[in-house]
Design a protein around this motif. Structure first.
Motif, PDB file in Angstrom:
ATOM      1  N   LEU A  22       1.109  -1.279  -0.032  1.00  0.00           N
ATOM      2  CA  LEU A  22      -0.233   0.064   0.030  1.00  0.00           C
ATOM      3  C   LEU A  22       0.936   1.257  -0.071  1.00  0.00           C
ATOM      4  CD1 LEU A  22      -2.947   0.440  -0.186  1.00  0.00           C
ATOM      5  CD2 LEU A  22      -2.912   0.590   2.319  1.00  0.00           C
ATOM      6  N   THR A  23       1.913   1.103   0.809  1.00  0.00           N
ATOM      7  CA  THR A  23       2.955   2.224   0.812  1.00  0.00           C
ATOM      8  C   THR A  23       3.511   2.602  -0.596  1.00  0.00           C
ATOM      9  OG1 THR A  23       3.449   1.950   2.974  1.00  0.00           O
ATOM     10  CG2 THR A  23       5.062   3.321   1.858  1.00  0.00           C
ATOM     11  N   ASP A  24       3.815   1.582  -1.100  1.00  0.00           N
ATOM     12  CA  ASP A  24       4.617   1.427  -2.590  1.00  0.00           C
ATOM     13  C   ASP A  24       3.655   2.161  -3.517  1.00  0.00           C
ATOM     14  OD1 ASP A  24       6.939   0.510  -0.937  1.00  0.00           O
ATOM     15  OD2 ASP A  24       6.801  -1.338  -1.967  1.00  0.00           O
ATOM     16  N   HIS A  25       2.266   1.688  -3.227  1.00  0.00           N
ATOM     17  CA  HIS A  25       1.513   2.141  -4.328  1.00  0.00           C
ATOM     18  C   HIS A  25       0.963   3.576  -4.255  1.00  0.00           C
ATOM     19  CE1 HIS A  25      -2.078   1.441  -7.080  1.00  0.00           C
ATOM     20  NE2 HIS A  25      -2.818   2.272  -6.120  1.00  0.00           N
ATOM     21  N   HIS A  26       0.859   3.861  -3.069  1.00  0.00           N
ATOM     22  CA  HIS A  26       0.657   5.141  -3.012  1.00  0.00           C
ATOM     23  C   HIS A  26       1.749   6.209  -3.293  1.00  0.00           C
ATOM     24  CE1 HIS A  26      -2.768   4.286   0.304  1.00  0.00           C
ATOM     25  NE2 HIS A  26      -3.174   4.166  -1.020  1.00  0.00           N
ATOM     26  N   SER A  27       2.987   5.988  -3.012  1.00  0.00           N
ATOM     27  CA  SER A  27       3.936   6.677  -3.360  1.00  0.00           C
ATOM     28  C   SER A  27       3.856   6.804  -5.002  1.00  0.00           C
ATOM     29  CB  SER A  27       5.212   6.287  -2.694  1.00  0.00           C
ATOM     30  OG  SER A  27       5.576   4.953  -3.268  1.00  0.00           O
ATOM     31  N   THR A  28       4.062   5.800  -5.595  1.00  0.00           N
ATOM     32  CA  THR A  28       3.922   5.800  -6.896  1.00  0.00           C
ATOM     33  C   THR A  28       2.821   6.678  -7.756  1.00  0.00           C
ATOM     34  OG1 THR A  28       5.019   3.684  -7.118  1.00  0.00           O
ATOM     35  CG2 THR A  28       3.913   4.213  -9.029  1.00  0.00           C
ATOM     36  N   THR A  29       1.776   6.414  -7.122  1.00  0.00           N
ATOM     37  CA  THR A  29       0.530   7.231  -7.860  1.00  0.00           C
ATOM     38  C   THR A  29       0.455   8.583  -7.507  1.00  0.00           C
ATOM     39  OG1 THR A  29      -0.852   6.309  -5.750  1.00  0.00           O
ATOM     40  CG2 THR A  29      -1.093   5.009  -8.049  1.00  0.00           C
ATOM     41  N   ASP A  30       0.858   8.755  -6.319  1.00  0.00           N
ATOM     42  CA  ASP A  30       1.019  10.322  -5.856  1.00  0.00           C
ATOM     43  C   ASP A  30       1.992  11.058  -6.646  1.00  0.00           C
ATOM     44  OD1 ASP A  30      -0.633   9.813  -3.731  1.00  0.00           O
ATOM     45  OD2 ASP A  30       0.593   9.780  -2.356  1.00  0.00           O
ATOM     46  N   ALA A  31       2.971  10.363  -7.141  1.00  0.00           N
ATOM     47  CA  ALA A  31       3.972  10.937  -8.047  1.00  0.00           C
ATOM     48  C   ALA A  31       3.447  11.407  -9.349  1.00  0.00           C
ATOM     49  CB  ALA A  31       5.187  10.238  -8.214  1.00  0.00           C
ATOM     50  N   ILE A  32       2.464  10.476  -9.811  1.00  0.00           N
ATOM     51  CA  ILE A  32       1.714  10.670 -10.988  1.00  0.00           C
ATOM     52  C   ILE A  32       0.487  11.780 -11.209  1.00  0.00           C
ATOM     53  CG2 ILE A  32       0.522   9.375 -12.872  1.00  0.00           C
ATOM     54  CD1 ILE A  32       2.116   6.964 -12.311  1.00  0.00           C
ATOM     55  N   SER A  33      -0.277  11.480  -9.905  1.00  0.00           N
ATOM     56  CA  SER A  33      -1.194  12.396 -10.019  1.00  0.00           C
ATOM     57  C   SER A  33      -1.658  12.782  -8.479  1.00  0.00           C
ATOM     58  CB  SER A  33      -2.579  11.461 -10.419  1.00  0.00           C
ATOM     59  OG  SER A  33      -3.785  12.114 -10.198  1.00  0.00           O
ATOM     60  N   HIS A  34      -2.142  13.725  -8.216  1.00  0.00           N
ATOM     61  CA  HIS A  34      -2.827  14.299  -7.023  1.00  0.00           C
ATOM     62  C   HIS A  34      -4.029  13.640  -6.486  1.00  0.00           C
ATOM     63  CE1 HIS A  34       0.928  17.074  -6.827  1.00  0.00           C
ATOM     64  NE2 HIS A  34       0.550  17.511  -8.195  1.00  0.00           N
ATOM     65  N   GLU A  35      -4.668  13.249  -7.478  1.00  0.00           N
ATOM     66  CA  GLU A  35      -6.108  12.486  -6.869  1.00  0.00           C
ATOM     67  C   GLU A  35      -5.943  11.392  -6.247  1.00  0.00           C
ATOM     68  OE1 GLU A  35      -8.161  11.852 -10.626  1.00  0.00           O
ATOM     69  OE2 GLU A  35      -8.054  13.772 -11.231  1.00  0.00           O
ATOM     70  N   ARG A  36      -6.763  10.996  -5.369  1.00  0.00           N
ATOM     71  CA  ARG A  36      -6.860   9.777  -4.551  1.00  0.00           C
ATOM     72  C   ARG A  36      -6.625   8.697  -5.433  1.00  0.00           C
ATOM     73  NH1 ARG A  36     -10.184   8.306   0.481  1.00  0.00           N
ATOM     74  NH2 ARG A  36      -9.939   5.995   0.494  1.00  0.00           N
ATOM     75  N   PRO A  37      -5.426   7.851  -4.970  1.00  0.00           N
ATOM     76  CA  PRO A  37      -5.263   6.820  -5.891  1.00  0.00           C
ATOM     77  C   PRO A  37      -6.182   5.458  -5.691  1.00  0.00           C
ATOM     78  CG  PRO A  37      -3.876   6.572  -3.820  1.00  0.00           C
ATOM     79  CD  PRO A  37      -4.497   8.019  -3.979  1.00  0.00           C
ATOM     80  N   PRO A  38      -6.595   4.722  -6.972  1.00  0.00           N
ATOM     81  CA  PRO A  38      -7.367   3.693  -6.693  1.00  0.00           C
ATOM     82  C   PRO A  38      -6.917   2.634  -5.844  1.00  0.00           C
ATOM     83  CG  PRO A  38      -6.181   3.620  -8.684  1.00  0.00           C
ATOM     84  CD  PRO A  38      -6.023   4.992  -8.277  1.00  0.00           C
ATOM     85  N   SER A  39      -7.950   1.555  -5.464  1.00  0.00           N
ATOM     86  CA  SER A  39      -7.323   0.598  -4.502  1.00  0.00           C
ATOM     87  C   SER A  39      -6.581  -0.381  -5.303  1.00  0.00           C
ATOM     88  CB  SER A  39      -8.757  -0.109  -3.937  1.00  0.00           C
ATOM     89  OG  SER A  39      -9.550   0.736  -3.300  1.00  0.00           O
TER      90      SER A  39
END
Length: 341
Positions: A22-39
């Motif tokens: 979850l931590t890795d996923h959020h850090s990756t998606t946050d770098a791409i988009s400022h929107e809430r990342p999908p599950s």
């Protein structure tokens, strides 16, 4: 009253890994988009055996609490009569646990590298395809501490060096796709967890077939070692794997830093500078150069690297060395040239 101790142990192991994912996923998606990342979607690779069924049950229990989607995949190797029916049964069991999506994928097992290696290659290829098709963030594998001990002994028997002794990594694959939550748990813990939850399991007859090297090691080799050396062999081998991995990682990093300094302006390796390096560092550079030239990593053995190394340390005017993948290594004017012939 809490869950059975074995159930609690497998759930804790999976929970820790899911937090990491979850931590890795959020850090990756946050770098791409400022929107809430999908599950994120996490798949479990399940054969229907005790290890993978215990893993599937823990994933089904823990994932919803973290907002993670959980699915499963089973691979039909087609090596036994009725294997397709067995795969269908595994799919049904995973769906009963609440996993979704769940899929079965059939593969054709080749012959390269022997039956065990060929089956493993086909299996990982199918798992990679499933992850790509469904956009999975990770795939959980049910390898236990016992599997790790067996892997270390197999590496020792091959004489493949410290990287082989490091066994299986807790995180591996492209982008850290594969995760192994159970490397610190023994096989009996997984089986007890299945019994405590009344989970049906399938014992693969290949796991007791003496035709397979790992099976002989599991049922003859390790028990003989424990009889001769006492209990604790499995734990010691698993600990050796981690220590070896730490050492191998450090040497790989050293080799990566040293490589640029031993190449000339045209990118060729300079033999005199290679000679000055410690053997463990030099041989890593040589192996990497051979792979970059086109030699398949799985077919490049220690004896190949030793032959290349003799062009540096035991130069007597010897000719070119033929490597797997039609790669040729030869010494020319104080430079080492490694290329496809």
């Amino acid at each position: 009253m809490g869950p059975h101790p074995a159930v609690a142990a497998i759930r804790l192991a999976v929970r820790r890994v899911l937090h990491d994912i979850l931590t890795d996923h959020h850090s990756t998606t946050d770098a791409i988009s400022h929107e809430r990342p999908p599950s994120p979607l996490v798949l479990v690779a399940c054969s229907g055996g005790a290890d993978s069924m215990a893993l599937a049950s823990a994933l089904a229990f823990e994932a919803p609490k973290l907002g993670i989607r959980a699915g499963g995949v089973t691979v039909d190797h087609g090596l036994q009569p009725g294997s397709d029916l067995r795969a269908d049964e595994v799919v049904l069991r995973l769906r009963e646990l609440g996993l979704d999506p769940v899929l079965a994928t059939a593969v054709t097992v080749g012959r390269e590298g022997g039956p065990e290696a060929a089956a493993r290659d086909a299996r990982y290829g199918a798992l990679d395809d499933a992850a790509d098709r469904h956009g999975a963030a990770a795939i959980l594998l049910g390898h236990t501490r016992d599997d790790q001990a067996e892997t270390v002994l197999l590496g020792l028997a091959r004489g493949s060096g410290i990287r082989s002794l490091s066994g299986m990594a807790a995180v591996s694959g492209a982008g850290g796709r594969y995760r192994r939550p159970f490397l610190q748990l023994d096989r009996q813990t997984a089986r007890k967890a299945c019994m405590a939850q009344s989970l049906p399991v399938w014992d693969d007859p290949h796991n007791t077939d003496p035709a397979y090297t790992r099976s002989r090691l599991r049922h003859e080799g390790l028990p003989a070692l424990e009889k001769a050396l006492g209990k604790g062999v499995v734990e010691a081998l698993a600990r050796t794997a981690q220590l070896s991995r730490d050492d191998a990682d450090a040497l790989d990093a050293w080799a990566g830093q040293a490589e640029a300094a031993v190449r000339d302006n045209t990118g060729l390796l300079e033999c005199a500078k290679l000679y000055a390096l410690p053997p463990a560092v030099r041989r890593r550079i040589l192996r990497r150069a051979a792979i970059e030239a086109g030699a398949p990593a799985g077919s490049l053995f220690a004896r190949h690297i030793e032959e290349i190394d003799r062009l540096i340390t035991g130069w007597r005017g010897q000719g070119a060395i033929n490597l797997p993948g039609k790669v040729v290594a030869q010494r020319q004017g104080g430079r080492l040239v490694i290329r496809q012939g």
